[in-house]
Write a protein that holds these residues in place. Structure first.
Motif, PDB file in Angstrom:
ATOM      1  N   SER A 102       0.906  -1.226  -0.094  1.00 43.52           N
ATOM      2  CA  SER A 102       0.004  -0.067   0.194  1.00 43.52           C
ATOM      3  C   SER A 102       0.782   1.150   0.097  1.00 43.52           C
ATOM      4  CB  SER A 102      -1.087  -0.040   1.260  1.00 43.52           C
ATOM      5  OG  SER A 102      -1.684   1.110   1.200  1.00 43.52           O
ATOM      6  N   LYS A 106       0.895   1.875  -3.798  1.00 42.82           N
ATOM      7  CA  LYS A 106      -0.484   2.979  -4.066  1.00 42.82           C
ATOM      8  C   LYS A 106       0.075   4.525  -3.862  1.00 42.82           C
ATOM      9  CE  LYS A 106      -4.497   0.122  -2.767  1.00 42.82           C
ATOM     10  NZ  LYS A 106      -5.582   0.049  -2.334  1.00 42.82           N
ATOM     11  N   SER A 159      -6.377  -3.853   1.735  1.00 39.52           N
ATOM     12  CA  SER A 159      -6.994  -3.958   0.146  1.00 39.52           C
ATOM     13  C   SER A 159      -7.263  -5.161  -0.163  1.00 39.52           C
ATOM     14  CB  SER A 159      -5.645  -3.661  -0.501  1.00 39.52           C
ATOM     15  OG  SER A 159      -5.844  -3.903  -2.179  1.00 39.52           O
TER      16      SER A 159
END
Length: 344
Positions: A102, A106, A159
């Protein structure tokens, strides 16, 4: 009249009983029987599928693919040596992996900082486990099973889908080729050697084995049993964080479902490994042999067309079979029976 007095034995001399050939065979069979069975498996599957099984690519795949499992199994070895279960390891792996994915995949956080965050998560969970198990005297089995299950949920909360787009430099950490094998396998071998060295040659390692054998005797001997157990649980859990760090680079994605596949193989590798090399004790090199013995059998059966359910059947059956074989060898040669693991 002269008397003759027999000379006293020299101080410090120890008379050792020489082992018979049968006793030596028993020791070798118990320590290295699984290594021999592993070799026979390779010969068996190689004879049936020489064009696919006996290839460099196949063995490269076998060794590289089980490196993450080796780290988790080593983590379980560390906790079992001191007498505690740590079933949270796959859950810790999953959450740490998703934290790294993440942050890096991300949100564009540099992979070095993302890796530190993943390790920090594993370390923190280790501290929580140590406090609950050692300070509050709760069951390590229940605590780690519950936390591990909760952490799987945390991973999916971060996620629900696999996170791609991890840094290229990060992926090279685990996938750089070294002698035809990826660097993640080299890290697994180094970790195995390091854990073995600690338990074999350091005072801390010997104390941890002593604590695992008898906590009360350890206390009477003046050992800080609680501190040793806490350190062991923290180190065990942090090992799952190391697996997550390398797993992100090796897999190239952070998948929340990956960790769930490791629980049974981790147990099978660690417990089966306790019947080889150093029988009766969870040990790193025994776990290494067991891990690759199991994947050799599973991969060979897959190449014969036996897939799907065969993984669970093989992992469970192999564990029982290995103990039976070790016991039969010991009985036949007059040695002691195969060791049992104290799961209390």
């Amino acid at each position: 009249m002269t008397t003759t007095t027999a000379a006293p034995p020299e101080v410090g001399t120890v008379t050792r009983k020489r082992r018979t050939p049968a006793e030596r065979a028993s020791i070798i069979g118990t320590k290295y029987g699984l290594v021999g069975i592993w070799a026979l498996l390779i010969v068996f599957f190689g004879a049936l599928r020489p064009d696919t099984f006996l290839t460099l690519g196949n063995f490269q795949s076998l060794f590289d693919s089980q490196s993450l499992l080796m780290f988790l199994s080593l983590g379980l070895v560390i906790s079992l040596v001191s007498g505690d279960f740590n079933l949270a390891l796959p859950g810790v792996f999953s959450t740490s992996l998703l934290v790294i994915g993440s942050l890096n995949g991300k949100h564009g956080v540099p992979w070095g900082l993302a890796v530190l965050a993943g390790l920090g998560v594993a370390f923190t969970v280790g501290v929580v486990i140590a406090l609950l198990v050692v300070k509050l005297r709760l069951s390590s089995f229940i605590v780690t099973l519950g936390l591990g299950t909760a952490l799987f949920g945390v991973g999916f909360a971060i996620s629900n889908d696999a996170i791609a787009g991890l840094s290229t430099g990060y992926e090279k950490l685990a996938t750089t080729q070294i002698f035809g094998l990826q660097s993640i396998f080299g890290f697994a071998v180094l970790a195995t050697a390091l854990v073995w060295y600690v338990y074999r040659f350091t005072p801390v390692g010997r104390k941890l084995y002593f604590v695992g054998a008898s906590r009360e005797v350890g206390r009477l001997a003046g050992l800080d049993v609680d501190r040793l157990r806490m350190g062991s649980l923290i180190a065990s859990t942090t090992m799952a964080g190391v697996a997550a760090v390398l797993g992100g680079g090796y897999l190239g994605v952070a998948d929340p479902s990956v960790g769930q596949t490791f629980l049974l193989p981790m147990f099978a590798s660690t417990l089966l490994g306790s019947t080889v090399i150093n029988p009766g004790r969870p040990n790193p090199w025994g776990t290494f042999v067991a891990t690759y013995f199991l994947v050799t059998g599973y991969a060979g059966l897959g190449q014969l067309g036996l897939t799907g359910w065969i993984e669970e059947v093989f992992y469970g059956s192999a564990l029982v079979l290995a103990v039976v074989v070790s016991t039969l060898i010991a009985r036949r040669t007059g040695g002691s029976e195969a060791p049992q693991i104290d799961a209390s």
